[in-house]
Design a protein around this motif. Structure first.
Motif, mmCIF file in Angstrom:
data_model
loop_
_atom_site.group_PDB
_atom_site.id
_atom_site.type_symbol
_atom_site.label_atom_id
_atom_site.label_comp_id
_atom_site.label_asym_id
_atom_site.label_seq_id
_atom_site.Cartn_x
_atom_site.Cartn_y
_atom_site.Cartn_z
ATOM 1 N N GLU A 29 0.833 -1.202 0.000
ATOM 2 C CA GLU A 29 0.000 0.000 0.000
ATOM 3 C C GLU A 29 0.869 1.254 0.000
ATOM 4 O OE1 GLU A 29 -3.510 2.154 2.651
ATOM 5 O OE2 GLU A 29 -2.802 0.143 3.157
ATOM 6 N N ALA A 30 1.923 1.250 0.845
ATOM 7 C CA ALA A 30 2.822 2.407 0.910
ATOM 8 C C ALA A 30 3.536 2.598 -0.419
ATOM 9 C CB ALA A 30 3.824 2.227 2.047
ATOM 10 N N THR A 31 3.965 1.486 -1.033
ATOM 11 C CA THR A 31 4.659 1.574 -2.322
ATOM 12 C C THR A 31 3.738 2.169 -3.379
ATOM 13 O OG1 THR A 31 6.005 -0.349 -1.764
ATOM 14 C CG2 THR A 31 5.853 0.249 -4.087
ATOM 15 N N THR A 32 2.480 1.720 -3.392
ATOM 16 C CA THR A 32 1.509 2.243 -4.351
ATOM 17 C C THR A 32 1.283 3.733 -4.136
ATOM 18 O OG1 THR A 32 0.414 0.095 -4.469
ATOM 19 C CG2 THR A 32 -0.849 2.010 -5.212
ATOM 20 N N THR A 33 1.173 4.141 -2.864
ATOM 21 C CA THR A 33 0.963 5.552 -2.543
ATOM 22 C C THR A 33 2.153 6.386 -2.984
ATOM 23 O OG1 THR A 33 -0.423 4.965 -0.640
ATOM 24 C CG2 THR A 33 0.520 7.193 -0.669
ATOM 25 N N ASP A 34 3.368 5.883 -2.725
ATOM 26 C CA ASP A 34 4.570 6.602 -3.119
ATOM 27 C C ASP A 34 4.648 6.748 -4.632
ATOM 28 O OD1 ASP A 34 5.254 6.813 -0.492
ATOM 29 O OD2 ASP A 34 6.740 5.190 -0.523
ATOM 30 N N LEU A 35 4.314 5.691 -5.373
ATOM 31 C CA LEU A 35 4.355 5.740 -6.828
ATOM 32 C C LEU A 35 3.317 6.717 -7.363
ATOM 33 C CD1 LEU A 35 5.490 4.768 -9.490
ATOM 34 C CD2 LEU A 35 3.892 2.832 -9.403
ATOM 35 N N ARG A 36 2.147 6.731 -6.727
ATOM 36 C CA ARG A 36 1.103 7.668 -7.162
ATOM 37 C C ARG A 36 1.579 9.109 -6.948
ATOM 38 N NH1 ARG A 36 -2.717 6.082 -4.000
ATOM 39 N NH2 ARG A 36 -3.513 4.510 -5.459
ATOM 40 N N ALA A 37 2.187 9.385 -5.802
ATOM 41 C CA ALA A 37 2.694 10.733 -5.523
ATOM 42 C C ALA A 37 3.817 11.100 -6.486
ATOM 43 C CB ALA A 37 3.178 10.816 -4.072
ATOM 44 N N PHE A 38 4.697 10.142 -6.784
ATOM 45 C CA PHE A 38 5.793 10.371 -7.725
ATOM 46 C C PHE A 38 5.233 10.723 -9.108
ATOM 47 C CE2 PHE A 38 8.995 9.046 -10.805
ATOM 48 C CZ PHE A 38 10.165 9.547 -10.259
ATOM 49 N N THR A 39 4.219 9.977 -9.525
ATOM 50 C CA THR A 39 3.609 10.218 -10.832
ATOM 51 C C THR A 39 2.905 11.570 -10.866
ATOM 52 O OG1 THR A 39 3.316 7.849 -11.200
ATOM 53 C CG2 THR A 39 1.944 9.337 -12.517
ATOM 54 N N GLU A 40 2.219 11.927 -9.801
ATOM 55 C CA GLU A 40 1.521 13.215 -9.754
ATOM 56 C C GLU A 40 2.513 14.375 -9.803
ATOM 57 O OE1 GLU A 40 -0.874 12.913 -6.258
ATOM 58 O OE2 GLU A 40 -2.450 11.733 -7.256
ATOM 59 N N ASP A 41 3.639 14.234 -9.099
ATOM 60 C CA ASP A 41 4.669 15.280 -9.150
ATOM 61 C C ASP A 41 5.212 15.421 -10.568
ATOM 62 O OD1 ASP A 41 4.421 15.853 -6.492
ATOM 63 O OD2 ASP A 41 6.193 14.723 -5.856
ATOM 64 N N TRP A 42 5.439 14.269 -11.212
ATOM 65 C CA TRP A 42 5.950 14.315 -12.590
ATOM 66 C C TRP A 42 4.935 14.966 -13.520
ATOM 67 C CZ3 TRP A 42 4.249 12.469 -17.277
ATOM 68 C CH2 TRP A 42 5.177 12.546 -18.336
ATOM 69 N N LEU A 43 3.668 14.618 -13.382
ATOM 70 C CA LEU A 43 2.633 15.195 -14.240
ATOM 71 C C LEU A 43 2.558 16.710 -14.065
ATOM 72 C CD1 LEU A 43 -0.249 12.578 -13.971
ATOM 73 C CD2 LEU A 43 0.941 13.278 -16.055
ATOM 74 N N GLU A 44 2.732 17.179 -12.842
ATOM 75 C CA GLU A 44 2.729 18.620 -12.600
ATOM 76 C C GLU A 44 3.880 19.284 -13.347
ATOM 77 O OE1 GLU A 44 2.865 21.795 -8.846
ATOM 78 O OE2 GLU A 44 2.738 19.636 -8.471
ATOM 79 N N TRP A 45 5.070 18.656 -13.277
ATOM 80 C CA TRP A 45 6.232 19.195 -14.011
ATOM 81 C C TRP A 45 5.975 19.150 -15.515
ATOM 82 C CZ3 TRP A 45 8.900 16.263 -17.620
ATOM 83 C CH2 TRP A 45 9.990 16.897 -18.221
ATOM 84 N N TYR A 46 5.475 18.035 -16.016
ATOM 85 C CA TYR A 46 5.259 17.853 -17.453
ATOM 86 C C TYR A 46 4.272 18.883 -17.991
ATOM 87 C CZ TYR A 46 3.475 15.717 -21.749
ATOM 88 O OH TYR A 46 3.061 15.508 -23.041
ATOM 89 N N ARG A 47 3.162 19.071 -17.293
ATOM 90 C CA ARG A 47 2.141 20.009 -17.761
ATOM 91 C C ARG A 47 2.675 21.440 -17.773
ATOM 92 N NH1 ARG A 47 -2.153 16.801 -14.056
ATOM 93 N NH2 ARG A 47 -2.846 15.263 -15.612
ATOM 94 N N ALA A 48 3.468 21.807 -16.758
ATOM 95 C CA ALA A 48 4.041 23.154 -16.709
ATOM 96 C C ALA A 48 5.039 23.353 -17.841
ATOM 97 C CB ALA A 48 4.706 23.394 -15.355
ATOM 98 N N HIS A 49 5.842 22.322 -18.106
ATOM 99 C CA HIS A 49 6.823 22.398 -19.193
ATOM 100 C C HIS A 49 6.126 22.557 -20.541
ATOM 101 C CE1 HIS A 49 10.497 21.608 -21.416
ATOM 102 N NE2 HIS A 49 9.842 20.685 -22.113
ATOM 103 N N GLU A 50 5.088 21.782 -20.780
ATOM 104 C CA GLU A 50 4.344 21.865 -22.031
ATOM 105 C C GLU A 50 3.641 23.214 -22.165
ATOM 106 O OE1 GLU A 50 3.712 18.625 -24.425
ATOM 107 O OE2 GLU A 50 5.702 19.219 -23.722
ATOM 108 N N ALA A 51 3.132 23.743 -21.045
ATOM 109 C CA ALA A 51 2.438 25.031 -21.085
ATOM 110 C C ALA A 51 3.395 26.155 -21.475
ATOM 111 C CB ALA A 51 1.801 25.326 -19.729
ATOM 112 N N ARG A 52 4.620 26.124 -20.964
ATOM 113 C CA ARG A 52 5.605 27.147 -21.342
ATOM 114 C C ARG A 52 5.944 27.043 -22.824
ATOM 115 N NH1 ARG A 52 7.665 25.652 -16.282
ATOM 116 N NH2 ARG A 52 9.159 24.208 -17.240
#
Length: 280
Positions: A4-27
């Motif tokens: 469960e902890a591993t899944t939560t960590d991976l979800r948070a890692f993916t969400e952080d990456w998506l935030e970076w990706y969307r900001a990069h694409e927006a610029r």
């Protein structure tokens, strides 16, 4: 660690990456971002007019000059200018943005040459943009490295996306790290922001699934113990991956990595890339 902890960590890692990706694409796809560029015009001492910018342009010992005809004007630093305007001598990798209607006219110096590079929001490359294919984020590609500063910054000359052009960076140090059993090293250049670093690199995926010429990775300032995080999930394309109207630097020879880094952004659709976002 529990599943469960591993899944939560991976979800948070993916969400952080998506935030970076969307900001990069927006610029990238902003109204006056790199996808809005409609021309790359090289200035010399002969006055020239361009179809996507007002005025007649030239450069020389006193820097860039534009002569605006009757009815033409630019907004420079919030001030309307008409007639003849002197932008002065520009610093390398510096520039000025002048507003012309809904367009921005970039006046800059790249590789020792003065350029005019208009940016129009209705540029076809921008209006047709649908996003950049990328590998699904995976924590295995976020590795710890060791930053080794040089005694003094080393002037490092690299090529450019434009044939015959060169860029010179003062490299402050290098980063050593291990990946898949390989001991690797990257020469680092100054990044945007105090203490930040940037590396340009290619790897075994370059020209296969990722853009052939280069990718860039921004790195936060080294920790007190000189460690840095290289999160290759955030390896990003430079503007030259999308358009020939960019003067992007190429990696130094020593930054051609012999391993396949299957992380970060892939070949843009504009260059024939077909894999979707998060398509590993």
């Amino acid at each position: 660690m529990t599943t469960e902890a591993t899944t939560t960590d991976l979800r948070a890692f993916t969400e952080d990456w998506l935030e970076w990706y969307r900001a990069h694409e927006a610029r990238l796809a902003a109204p006056h971002g790199f996808l809005s560029i409609t021309g790359l015009h090289w200035l010399d001492d002969h006055p020239q007019r361009f179809p996507d910018a007002p005025g007649t342009w030239h450069t020389g010992g006193e820097g860039v000059v534009v002569h605006l005809d009757e009815g033409e004007e630019l907004l420079v630093d919030g001030v309307q200018v008409r007639g003849e305007h002197h932008f002065g001598v520009l610093p390398e990798r510096g520039g000025v943005d002048a507003v012309w209607g809904d367009a921005v006219i970039e006046i800059a110096k790249r590789g020792g040459h003065d350029i005019v590079r208009p940016r129009h929001p209705d540029a076809p490359l921008r209006t047709a943009f649908t996003g950049t294919p990328a590998y699904a984020p995976d924590p295995r590609w976020a590795v710890t490295g060791h930053y080794i500063p040089f005694d003094v910054p080393r002037p490092t000359t690299v090529g450019a996306a434009v044939e015959g052009l060169e860029h010179v960076y003062d490299a402050p140090g290098r980063i050593e790290f291990e990946l898949d059993g390989h001991v690797l090293s990257l020469t680092a250049f100054p990044g945007a922001g105090e203490g930040r670093l940037m590396v340009l690199f290619t790897d075994a995926t370059s020209g296969v699934t990722t853009y052939a010429a280069n990718r860039a990775l921004t790195i936060d300032p080294p920790a007190p113990d000189s460690t840095v995080l290289l999160d290759f999930n955030r390896a990003a394309n430079l503007p030259c991956a999308y358009t020939d109207l960019a003067t992007c630097p190429l990696p130094p020879t020593e930054n051609r990595l012999p391993v396949a880094i299957e992380a970060g952004e892939k070949i843009p659709r504009e260059r024939g890339g077909v894999s979707g976002v998060l398509d590993a």
